[in-house]
Design a protein around this motif. Structure first.
Motif, PDB file in Angstrom:
ATOM      1  N   UNK A  50     -15.455  48.346  -5.909  1.00 31.78           N
ATOM      2  CA  UNK A  50     -15.996  47.483  -6.681  1.00 31.78           C
ATOM      3  C   UNK A  50     -16.314  46.062  -5.944  1.00 31.78           C
ATOM      4  N   UNK A  51     -17.623  45.610  -6.367  1.00 37.26           N
ATOM      5  CA  UNK A  51     -18.269  44.266  -5.861  1.00 37.26           C
ATOM      6  C   UNK A  51     -18.256  43.574  -6.925  1.00 37.26           C
ATOM      7  N   UNK A  52     -17.680  42.170  -6.741  1.00 37.28           N
ATOM      8  CA  UNK A  52     -17.801  41.025  -7.788  1.00 37.28           C
ATOM      9  C   UNK A  52     -18.612  39.906  -6.985  1.00 37.28           C
ATOM     10  N   UNK A  53     -19.702  39.622  -7.719  1.00 32.33           N
ATOM     11  CA  UNK A  53     -20.758  38.794  -7.305  1.00 32.33           C
ATOM     12  C   UNK A  53     -20.545  37.414  -8.020  1.00 32.33           C
ATOM     13  N   UNK A  54     -19.911  37.377  -8.839  1.00 29.56           N
ATOM     14  CA  UNK A  54     -19.703  35.991  -9.568  1.00 29.56           C
ATOM     15  C   UNK A  54     -18.086  35.473  -9.140  1.00 29.56           C
ATOM     16  N   UNK A  55     -17.643  34.790  -8.263  1.00 33.25           N
ATOM     17  CA  UNK A  55     -16.445  34.605  -7.786  1.00 33.25           C
ATOM     18  C   UNK A  55     -16.507  33.165  -7.196  1.00 33.25           C
ATOM     19  N   UNK A  56     -15.971  32.055  -7.729  1.00 31.69           N
ATOM     20  CA  UNK A  56     -15.926  30.835  -7.210  1.00 31.69           C
ATOM     21  C   UNK A  56     -14.429  30.043  -7.649  1.00 31.69           C
ATOM     22  N   UNK A  57     -14.331  29.006  -6.780  1.00 35.72           N
ATOM     23  CA  UNK A  57     -13.170  28.459  -7.047  1.00 35.72           C
ATOM     24  C   UNK A  57     -13.116  27.332  -6.376  1.00 35.72           C
ATOM     25  N   UNK A  58     -12.239  26.073  -6.520  1.00 27.95           N
ATOM     26  CA  UNK A  58     -12.410  24.688  -5.960  1.00 27.95           C
ATOM     27  C   UNK A  58     -11.296  24.470  -4.533  1.00 27.95           C
ATOM     28  N   UNK A  59     -12.305  23.713  -3.883  1.00 23.10           N
ATOM     29  CA  UNK A  59     -11.079  23.524  -2.897  1.00 23.10           C
ATOM     30  C   UNK A  59     -10.279  22.500  -3.292  1.00 23.10           C
ATOM     31  N   UNK A  60      -9.301  21.874  -2.326  1.00 21.01           N
ATOM     32  CA  UNK A  60      -8.590  20.733  -2.635  1.00 21.01           C
ATOM     33  C   UNK A  60      -9.030  19.441  -3.060  1.00 21.01           C
ATOM     34  N   UNK A  61     -10.464  19.450  -2.912  1.00 24.44           N
ATOM     35  CA  UNK A  61     -11.248  17.922  -3.004  1.00 24.44           C
ATOM     36  C   UNK A  61     -12.194  18.234  -4.188  1.00 24.44           C
ATOM     37  N   UNK A  68     -18.599  36.698  -2.347  1.00 21.34           N
ATOM     38  CA  UNK A  68     -18.817  37.769  -2.865  1.00 21.34           C
ATOM     39  C   UNK A  68     -17.279  38.605  -2.676  1.00 21.34           C
ATOM     40  N   UNK A  69     -16.778  39.137  -3.466  1.00 18.24           N
ATOM     41  CA  UNK A  69     -15.439  39.981  -3.477  1.00 18.24           C
ATOM     42  C   UNK A  69     -15.926  41.570  -3.359  1.00 18.24           C
ATOM     43  N   UNK A  70     -15.184  42.133  -2.391  1.00 18.09           N
ATOM     44  CA  UNK A  70     -15.160  43.807  -2.381  1.00 18.09           C
ATOM     45  C   UNK A  70     -13.910  44.090  -2.654  1.00 18.09           C
ATOM     46  N   UNK A  87     -13.618  40.668 -15.119  1.00 17.17           N
ATOM     47  CA  UNK A  87     -14.384  39.531 -15.127  1.00 17.17           C
ATOM     48  C   UNK A  87     -13.748  38.262 -15.690  1.00 17.17           C
ATOM     49  N   UNK A  88     -12.827  38.306 -16.730  1.00 18.68           N
ATOM     50  CA  UNK A  88     -12.166  37.205 -17.366  1.00 18.68           C
ATOM     51  C   UNK A  88     -11.523  36.687 -16.149  1.00 18.68           C
ATOM     52  N   UNK A  89     -10.797  37.694 -15.612  1.00 15.98           N
ATOM     53  CA  UNK A  89      -9.619  37.168 -14.582  1.00 15.98           C
ATOM     54  C   UNK A  89     -10.327  36.501 -13.523  1.00 15.98           C
ATOM     55  N   UNK A  90     -11.267  36.950 -13.109  1.00 16.35           N
ATOM     56  CA  UNK A  90     -11.993  36.296 -11.880  1.00 16.35           C
ATOM     57  C   UNK A  90     -12.738  35.098 -12.470  1.00 16.35           C
ATOM     58  N   UNK A  91     -13.104  34.852 -13.610  1.00 14.76           N
ATOM     59  CA  UNK A  91     -13.479  33.755 -14.169  1.00 14.76           C
ATOM     60  C   UNK A  91     -12.578  32.335 -14.243  1.00 14.76           C
ATOM     61  N   UNK A  92     -11.136  33.015 -14.344  1.00 15.74           N
ATOM     62  CA  UNK A  92     -10.041  31.933 -14.457  1.00 15.74           C
ATOM     63  C   UNK A  92      -9.712  31.217 -13.074  1.00 15.74           C
ATOM     64  N   UNK A 255     -24.736  46.641 -11.717  1.00 17.15           N
ATOM     65  CA  UNK A 255     -23.696  45.948 -12.068  1.00 17.15           C
ATOM     66  C   UNK A 255     -23.799  45.355 -13.594  1.00 17.15           C
ATOM     67  N   UNK A 256     -22.704  45.047 -14.222  1.00 18.38           N
ATOM     68  CA  UNK A 256     -22.716  44.242 -15.419  1.00 18.38           C
ATOM     69  C   UNK A 256     -21.676  43.285 -15.572  1.00 18.38           C
ATOM     70  N   UNK A 257     -22.050  42.184 -15.900  1.00 21.27           N
ATOM     71  CA  UNK A 257     -20.985  40.777 -15.797  1.00 21.27           C
ATOM     72  C   UNK A 257     -20.701  40.708 -14.570  1.00 21.27           C
ATOM     73  N   UNK A 258     -21.547  40.833 -13.609  1.00 26.44           N
ATOM     74  CA  UNK A 258     -21.308  40.365 -12.193  1.00 26.44           C
ATOM     75  C   UNK A 258     -20.585  41.483 -11.285  1.00 26.44           C
TER      76      UNK A 258
END
Length: 281
Positions: A50-61, A68-70, A87-92, A255-258
């Motif tokens: 799998x490749x996840x092109x829509x992966x993001x999070x926040x740092x402590x600031x 990109x996740x593989x 997709x929903x899980x990674x969006x969380x 891909x679909x949904x990133x």
């Protein structure tokens, strides 16, 4: 047991604003493998890349981070992950603070491993790799290696799987070939939305009649099945009809949904291919 029609596919959803591992929706591989007559030890090895092109999070600031996740899911796992739930899980992760990318990687590995190995007597883990932005420009494009079947001028009339089209020269000397096609298309098992893919077939054994093989690949055009299931059907039909001594079937879907999913099934242990996307991905 979860069923595809009970998943969030094709249904309105509210995106989670905080991390939520319960969004992952595992589906048992067993029922579709039963359709193929697979019982006991599997006749193949492999994994779903799998490749996840829509992966993001926040740092402590509170600053957003991206990667990109593989993910590498062994085919021996009792479950697959329904793609919209992934997709929903990674969006969380989008509004969730983490200390580091390594912490994100470890969290994803633990959650995916629990979901795909759920119910197994000896659970394992999945492979997770995060590519950070400084590595993005090292990601190449490359088409699948091999002789293209698409060069053939054939007439097609079957648009649901037609394994009777497969033939091989059983009375001639064996060959070793790598064949490819960009004409693989199937549909989502639940929504019927089109899934586009390219496929590579490596084999040793009686020479497969190429026109029949291409017609067979085209015959998936109106077939409703998940990517992983289509590739296992391809593998088993070729294995049974053409009787190669070695066979590997590898598909790269757009891909679909990133997310893209790229299953490999092989009759013999081999190194996994590099997760290199094609131009359409």
């Amino acid at each position: 047991m979860n069923s595809p029609d009970q998943s969030r596919l094709g249904k309105p959803v509210t995106y989670a604003d905080r991390y939520d591992a319960s969004l992952l929706y595992p589906l048992a591989r067993g029922p579709k493998r039963d359709e193929l007559g697979l019982a006991g030890a599997l006749p193949f090895f492999g994994a779903d890349l799998w490749t996840a092109f829509e992966l993001s999070w926040l740092n402590r600031r509170g600053k957003p981070q991206v990667a990109i996740g593989q993910f590498t899911i062994p085919c021996e796992t009792p479950n697959i992950i329904e793609s919209k739930s992934l997709k929903l899980y990674l969006g969380s992760f989008n509004s969730e603070p983490f200390d580091s990318a390594d912490q994100v990687r470890d969290r994803i590995r633990a959650d995916l491993s629990e979901a795909v190995w759920r119910g197994a007597s000896a659970p394992g883990t999945v492979g997770v790799r995060l590519l950070l932005p400084e590595l993005f420009d090292r990601e190449p494009l490359h088409e699948l290696d091999g002789l293209s079947l698409d060069r053939l001028d054939i007439e097609c009339a079957d648009y649901t799987p037609a394994p009777h089209l497969l033939r091989a020269a059983q009375d001639e000397q064996p060959v070793e070939e790598t064949l490819t096609s960009n004409l693989l298309k199937s549909n989502c098992l639940v929504t019927g939305q089109p899934d586009w893919g390219s496929v590579q077939i490596r084999y040793t054994g009686p020479q497969i009649e190429q026109g029949g093989l291409l017609r067979y690949l085209v015959s998936f055009r109106n077939h409703n099945e998940f990517h992983e299931q289509c590739v296992e059907r391809l593998f088993m039909d070729i294995w049974r009809r053409c009787k190669p001594t070695k066979l590997a079937v590898y598909a790269r879907y757009t891909r679909r949904g990133g997310l893209d999913i790229n299953p490999l099934r092989t009759s013999h242990p081999m190194a996994l291919p590099a997760n290199v996307r094609t131009a359409r991905q």
